[in-house]
Design an enzyme around this catalytic site. Structure first.
Site, PDB file in Angstrom:
ATOM      1  N   LYS A 139       0.836  -1.204   0.000  1.00 49.64           N
ATOM      2  CA  LYS A 139       0.000   0.000   0.000  1.00 49.64           C
ATOM      3  C   LYS A 139       0.870   1.254   0.000  1.00 49.64           C
ATOM      4  CE  LYS A 139      -4.069  -2.079   0.789  1.00 49.64           C
ATOM      5  NZ  LYS A 139      -5.267  -1.929  -0.053  1.00 49.64           N
ATOM      6  N   LYS A 243     -13.648  -7.027  -6.213  1.00 47.18           N
ATOM      7  CA  LYS A 243     -13.910  -7.698  -4.951  1.00 47.18           C
ATOM      8  C   LYS A 243     -15.294  -8.329  -5.052  1.00 47.18           C
ATOM      9  CE  LYS A 243     -11.252  -4.366  -2.177  1.00 47.18           C
ATOM     10  NZ  LYS A 243     -10.102  -4.531  -3.020  1.00 47.18           N
TER      11      LYS A 243
HETATM   12 MG   LIG Z   1      -7.049  -1.869  -3.871  1.00 44.30          MG
END
Ligand SMILES: [Mg+2]
Length: 321
Positions: A139, A243
């Site tokens: 990240k 997702k």
């Molecule tokens: Mg992502």
């Protein structure tokens, strides 16, 4: 059509360490397990794992929806779940389509192992590599820009040649920062940079995707199937990170993905093994013809044993409503 008896239970899972993204800090995953028993006594499971900061319903809304359902549900009940409850659409349809038991788990080299943000990534990749992970996700857009780029260079220097690295900004970069990143990684083997800019900056991301050699991926921008279709229609031909747990009905996602031959990966919202198995089964159908790892290398973020249990055992661990 025959109905199935329906029950649901809530779970809470603290993360081993807080998960930091540009959306903020996340300490605990709350979700719901669904259990259906059909007329023949066959038991199947599904999971509702919302992610409200990606635009899904909240767990409270999902709970409220379940409380208003009759104790016996049918395929028609499920087909009528409204679009503003995409995690419920996923949970119920995947329960209806029926996984009753744990399948064999997927080998780590098919999964992308999630590293912690910041310099902790430098100590975390090796144990994952030793377990068989070959793709990693890190990240960015959380700390200071230049510090993160320094850590990035240390990380790529440390990783073996055959490792793959994905960067995920979670929409947290400015245009200028995105350019600095894309110039810094242009000569590297970064597999893709995920969601550099916020959802409202689609045109800017489309522009960026045509300027630099590193592929860009959309994630937050394509949280639901409707958003994914809009981005596709507006010209996105980069990578799609989807997702399934919050994308709505799996059958609808499958149809659109296969019609358009999307280049994408399925990705986790930190589900239990129940939602994970349904998502990975869908991913196995969708990610054909690609060697991209599925974004499900996250079980090391929990320190309980829920992922090792049979589904019925997992269910028995949770308190009845
Ligand atoms: Mg992502």
């Amino acid at each position: 059509m025959a109905g199935s008896r329906f029950a649901y239970r809530l779970y809470h899972r603290p993360f081993r360490r807080s998960l930091q993204t540009s959306h903020g800090t996340w300490d605990r995953r709350d979700g719901m397990i669904l259990r259906l028993v059909d007329a023949a006594g066959q038991i199947t499971f599904g999971e509702i794992a919302p992610l409200p900061w990606f635009g899904s319903e909240t767990i409270a809304q999902a709970w409220d929806f379940c409380q208003h359902l009759p104790p016996e549900i049918t395929a028609e009940t499920i087909a009528m779940i409204p679009a503003h409850l995409p995690a419920c659409q996923f949970g119920f349809e995947s329960a209806w389509m029926g996984h009753s038991q744990r399948a064999e788990s997927i080998a780590p080299h098919h999964l992308s192992g999630l590293l912690p943000a910041g310099k902790s990534a430098l100590e975390t990749w090796q144990p994952l590599w030793d377990q068989g992970y070959r793709t990693f996700k890190w990240k960015i857009g959380i700390g200071d820009l230049l510090t993160e780029i320094q850590i990035f260079h240390s990380l790529t220097a440390a990783l073996p040649q055959s490792a793959r690295l994905r960067l995920d900004a979670n929409g947290g970069l400015t245009w200028q920062e995105a350019i600095v990143w894309l110039e810094s990684i242009a000569a590297t083997q970064v597999e893709f940079l995920e969601q550099p800019l916020s959802v409202d900056q689609f045109d800017a991301m489309l522009d960026l995707s045509q300027r630099y050699p590193t592929p860009l991926a959309l994630d937050e921008s394509v949280a639901t199937l409707a958003q994914l279709q809009t981005c596709y229609q507006r010209g996105w031909r980069g990578v799609f990170v989807v997702k399934p747990s919050i994308a709505g009905f799996p059958s609808h996602l499958r149809q659109f993905w296969q019609q358009q031959h999307l280049d994408g990966v399925v990705s986790s919202v930190f589900e239990t093994a129940i939602g994970r198995q349904a998502s990975l089964a869908l991913g196995a159908e969708l990610q054909t013809g690609t060697d991209r790892a599925a974004g499900f290398g996250v079980t090391h973020w929990f320190n309980d044993d829920l992922d090792t249990l049979e589904f019925e055992q997992l269910w028995q661990r949770l308190s009845p409503v």
